[in-house]
Write a protein that holds these residues in place. Structure first.
Motif, PDB file in Angstrom:
ATOM      1  N   ASP A  51       0.989  -1.204  -0.038  1.00  0.00           N
ATOM      2  CA  ASP A  51      -0.044  -0.056   0.004  1.00  0.00           C
ATOM      3  C   ASP A  51       0.910   1.211   0.107  1.00  0.00           C
ATOM      4  O   ASP A  51       0.398   2.083  -0.659  1.00  0.00           O
ATOM      5  CB  ASP A  51      -0.977   0.032   1.299  1.00  0.00           C
ATOM      6  N   ASP A  52       1.930   1.236   0.572  1.00  0.00           N
ATOM      7  CA  ASP A  52       2.940   2.464   0.586  1.00  0.00           C
ATOM      8  C   ASP A  52       3.434   2.548  -0.807  1.00  0.00           C
ATOM      9  O   ASP A  52       3.551   3.641  -1.133  1.00  0.00           O
ATOM     10  CB  ASP A  52       3.963   2.174   1.768  1.00  0.00           C
ATOM     11  N   HIS A  66      -2.516  -6.474  -7.692  1.00  0.00           N
ATOM     12  CA  HIS A  66      -2.908  -5.328  -8.493  1.00  0.00           C
ATOM     13  C   HIS A  66      -2.256  -5.704  -9.951  1.00  0.00           C
ATOM     14  O   HIS A  66      -1.212  -5.083 -10.304  1.00  0.00           O
ATOM     15  CB  HIS A  66      -2.143  -4.104  -7.961  1.00  0.00           C
TER      16      HIS A  66
END
Length: 336
Positions: free
Chosen positions: A23-24, A61
């Motif tokens: 997520d970072d 993703h």
């Protein structure tokens, strides 16, 4: 007057080592904004690779990443390095080299079958070249180069390092702490490494290689031009090394002329790295600053208004050139 449409940006050089930082990385990409990133994987000292982390990211993703895998040395280390299973008398022998060479070469079709888009090679970094003391243009890697050319499998490759790392008077303390002090004479020189790559490219002119960090030629644009002219397929990426953008800023007119002339050979990349994020706020600030610097350098003209004491000067490149650097050149090199 309406604002100019946003650019499509592909970051051609991102290191993703820590799956918990996914997520970072996405947040850093969105801040650019960067539509997609090429996750470049490295081999680990134990012979494994960072490939599983990249596959993990893509599983979650798939529309945001391309993957450049690393070579898994694994069993090959036991054949190459004395003290790793093989007897010292046989490690590194011609027979061992041949077995290891085949093990490396067969990984190219295997990586393609796993869905990797390319290969990342760190083997041209001096510390790695010393750890694996086999010429890049020698028999260990010969079948690999042939497979890469035959398969037209793109490569992102690190070759060399900043000149200061070989100079006892100029090697920075942070480079010494990172193991990048090459001043004791036991490491290959930058010219040694360039010579090996020249020989490889002469044998395999169809290799699709992007050299990271502008091939460490930001202080010698004439030599950079000669290299690109001699090898019309290869590209440089814009991942910064120590003073790369300071080098460009010393003579922005010459840098701009170079970028215009070689607008089809330059690829955007930041070297965003979860290992930097793991160092805390300082690393996070650096990871946010680098894309800010690169975009300002490419898009704005004159002195740049950026945080910090270092003064940079930008190129103000035309939009069609920026479109090539931001995504089209990567797409062409990776066959997208």
């Amino acid at each position: 007057m309406s604002a100019a449409p946003a650019f499509t940006i592909i970051d051609g050089h991102v290191h993703f080592v820590h799956p918990e930082r996914m997520d970072d990385i996405l947040a850093l990409m969105d801040a650019v904004p960067c539509a997609q990133a090429n996750l470049v994987c490295l081999p680990n000292p134990d012979g494994t690779t960072q490939n599983p982390a990249a596959l993990h990211f893509r599983a979650h993703h798939p529309d945001r990443v391309f993957l450049s895998g690393a070579l898994a040395y694994g069993e090959a280390l036991s054949w190459l390095v004395p003290g790793r299973l093989a007897e010292p008398a046989t490690a590194g022998s011609p027979e061992a080299l041949a077995r290891a060479a085949e093990l490396l070469a067969v990984q190219i079709p295997a990586l393609k079958a796993q869905g990797f888009n390319g290969l990342k090679l760190i083997e041209g970094k001096p510390e790695v070249r010393k750890l694996l003391p086999f010429p890049l243009d020698g028999p260990l890697y010969a079948p690999l180069w042939a497979a890469l050319e035959r398969e037209q499998f793109p490569v992102v490759m690190h070759v060399g390092d900043p000149d200061e790392f070989w100079d006892p008077a100029r090697c920075p303390d942070w480079a010494r702490a990172s193991g990048w002090d090459y001043t004791d004479g036991t490491y290959p020189t930058k010219e040694d490494l360039y010579g090996e790559l020249d020989a490889i490219l002469a044998r395999h002119p169809g290799l699709r290689i992007t050299f990271a960090h502008f091939y460490f030629l930001s202080r010698d644009l004439d030599r950079a031009a000669r290299f690109l002219d001699a090898h019309p397929i290869v590209c440089f990426d814009l991942t910064p090394h120590m003073d790369m953008y300071v080098d460009f800023s010393r003579d922005p007119a010459s840098a701009r002329a170079f970028f215009l002339r070689y607008q089809d050979r330059i690829i955007y990349g930041t070297d965003t790295d979860t290992r930097a994020l793991a160092r805390g706020p300082e690393g996070e600030r650096l990871m946010r600053f680098i894309p800010q610097l690169i975009r300002a350098f490419l898009e704005q003209e004159g002195e740049l208004d950026l945080p910090g004491e270092t003064r940079y000067r930008g190129l103000g490149l035309p939009r069609p050139v920026l479109e090539k650097i931001y995504h089209a050149n990567f797409e062409r090199m990776f066959g997208i």
